[in-house]
Design a protein around this motif. Structure first.
Motif, PDB file in Angstrom:
ATOM      1  N   UNK A   1       4.432   7.564 -10.138  1.00 34.97           N
ATOM      2  CA  UNK A   1       4.594   6.198 -10.651  1.00 34.97           C
ATOM      3  C   UNK A   1       3.231   5.496 -10.717  1.00 34.97           C
ATOM      4  N   UNK A   2       2.177   6.299 -10.877  1.00 33.66           N
ATOM      5  CA  UNK A   2       0.866   5.737 -11.153  1.00 33.66           C
ATOM      6  C   UNK A   2      -0.022   5.482  -9.961  1.00 33.66           C
ATOM      7  N   UNK A   3       0.366   5.924  -8.772  1.00 31.73           N
ATOM      8  CA  UNK A   3      -0.595   5.837  -7.665  1.00 31.73           C
ATOM      9  C   UNK A   3      -1.814   6.684  -8.041  1.00 31.73           C
ATOM     10  N   UNK A   4      -2.999   6.154  -7.750  1.00 28.88           N
ATOM     11  CA  UNK A   4      -4.212   6.837  -8.179  1.00 28.88           C
ATOM     12  C   UNK A   4      -4.690   6.386  -9.547  1.00 28.88           C
ATOM     13  N   UNK A   5      -4.101   5.280 -10.031  1.00 28.24           N
ATOM     14  CA  UNK A   5      -4.566   4.635 -11.267  1.00 28.24           C
ATOM     15  C   UNK A   5      -4.736   3.149 -10.973  1.00 28.24           C
ATOM     16  N   UNK A   6      -5.207   2.394 -11.946  1.00 28.60           N
ATOM     17  CA  UNK A   6      -5.317   0.940 -11.774  1.00 28.60           C
ATOM     18  C   UNK A   6      -4.019   0.230 -12.139  1.00 28.60           C
ATOM     19  N   UNK A   7      -2.964   1.012 -12.447  1.00 27.34           N
ATOM     20  CA  UNK A   7      -1.685   0.393 -12.821  1.00 27.34           C
ATOM     21  C   UNK A   7      -0.509   1.063 -12.096  1.00 27.34           C
ATOM     22  N   UNK A   8      -0.567   1.134 -10.739  1.00 25.56           N
ATOM     23  CA  UNK A   8       0.559   1.720  -9.997  1.00 25.56           C
ATOM     24  C   UNK A   8       1.831   0.899 -10.161  1.00 25.56           C
ATOM     25  N   UNK A   9       2.966   1.589 -10.078  1.00 24.91           N
ATOM     26  CA  UNK A   9       4.284   0.991 -10.233  1.00 24.91           C
ATOM     27  C   UNK A   9       4.460   0.314 -11.589  1.00 24.91           C
TER      28      UNK A   9
END
Length: 389
Positions: free
Chosen positions: A262-270
């Motif tokens: 769900x986007x952990x490790x990006x600038x847009x998690x969740x």
């Protein structure tokens, strides 16, 4: 001498903040209502349960209280720490606040509850943390354990209430207490529609503490109702960076103990959903190690394909994403990386079994309506603000 100079600087900053007050109709969290609670703290040895959201305007609560001459003797740190810079699940060590010299006692390290020794030289505990109104968000578990510790040790607890950004509705399965854990301690739905102050009164009133009732007082929010729109001024934790993430969090958190990112490790998690398979969608993202947000994200350095949810209409809690991805990946039991953790998030094993049985999102939601309606009736007893209904 350093502490004295620091206090003078804080007082000057506080006076500057006070000269730029918000309009009277502006929602003002409990921490702003200083005339209501400063007399309760004066002459007392005070401990604060706080993090980076504990602010009055741009000034941290601890700095505000010190500037007003309140004796703050300890800071209790929840998950993510006092400044909100630790990864999800990362243990927090005891330390000392470098600015004030006040001891920081971790409630997410060696123990999750204040000990009798921690509370021995404290007269009153103040809890001021921004919640997001979702059962598996662990700040409410910290609240519960602090309430128990205060009750057992004869210490009053003052909760400075804050708005619930998901407080305008109630949804999701109600937790079966056989599955109670730190990510869900109470028989409440995923989205429970209470402020943290209202929830504290419910925990007390329903006898959910493993202790006598807590000597609790809630400082209310001004100009707030459960229909109020409220955008959090400070991100409540590293991986809920904006209003869209807070909105989608109750729906997307179920993916955590699965193979889906769900986007952990990006600038847009969740705010995104993906898996390392190009047939899952044209949108792609690649999780990277991001210390302070996600040091070891799922599918690190591997391109994931799926959905970008950053734009679109408001999206209250839904099982549509979970059911859709479970059915499209067709991995059966391999979809889950931890049955135990998934069941704790869901509040029972029923949701996992319903997914495996091929039920639709609508059929699953229908199965929990009786428990949800019973909760809604119980909830009304503890409302401190006008409801959304």
């Amino acid at each position: 001498m350093i502490r004295f100079v620091y206090t003078i600087i804080l007082l000057a900053l506080f006076v500057a903040c006070e000269t730029t007050k918000q309009p009277a109709s502006k929602i003002r969290p409990g921490a702003w209502q200083m005339t209501d609670y400063l007399p309760l703290l004066s002459g007392k040895r005070v401990a604060l349960v706080v993090n980076q959201t504990s602010r009055i305007g741009n000034t941290h609560l601890v700095d505000t209280l010190l500037a007003r001459g309140i004796e703050v003797v300890a800071l209790f740190a929840p998950e993510h720490g006092i400044r909100g810079q630790a990864d999800a699940g990362e243990k927090i060590a005891d330390s000392t606040d470098p600015q004030t010299g006040i001891p920081i006692i971790s409630l997410y390290g060696r123990h999750r509850q204040p000990t009798p020794d921690d509370l021995d030289k404290i007269d009153i505990v103040v809890f001021d943390i921004q919640d997001v109104g979702v059962r598996f968000y662990t700040y409410i578990s910290t609240l519960h354990l602090v309430m128990e510790a205060c009750a057992r040790n004869g210490k009053p607890l003052l909760v400075l209430d804050r708005p619930n950004p998901n407080g305008h509705y109630v949804a999701g399965p109600v937790l079966d207490t056989a599955y109670a854990s730190f990510v869900g301690m109470h028989p409440i739905p995923v989205v429970y529609g209470l402020t943290i102050g209202e929830l504290a009164t419910m925990i007390n009133g329903e006898g959910w503490l493993n202790s006598p009732a807590c000597d609790l007082q809630v400082i209310k929010i001004a100009n707030y109702t459960h229909d109020s729109s409220y955008v959090l001024p400070v991100k409540p934790s590293p991986n809920l960076p904006n209003a869209r993430a807070v909105e989608l969090y109750p729906s997307l958190c179920f993916f955590e103990p699965t193979v889906v990112s769900i986007g952990r490790g990006t600038t847009f998690p969740f705010q995104v959903i993906g898996y390392p398979d190009s047939t899952m969608g044209t949108f792609s993202f690649t999780p990277r190690s991001m210390p302070g947000m996600s040091k070891y994200p799922k599918h690190q350095d591997v391109t994931c394909y799926g959905q970008d949810l950053r734009q679109g209409p408001p999206t209250p809690f839904t099982l549509t994403y979970l059911v859709d991805w479970y059915q499209r990946l067709a991995l059966d039991t391999a979809f889950f990386t931890s049955n135990n953790f998934f069941d704790k998030l869901a509040g029972s094993n029923r949701l996992r079994h319903q997914l495996q049985q091929g039920l639709s999102a609508e059929e699953i939601a229908a199965s929990w309506q009786t428990e949800l309606q019973a909760y809604q009736a119980k909830r009304k007893k503890y409302l401190l603000y006008p409801d959304f209904e």
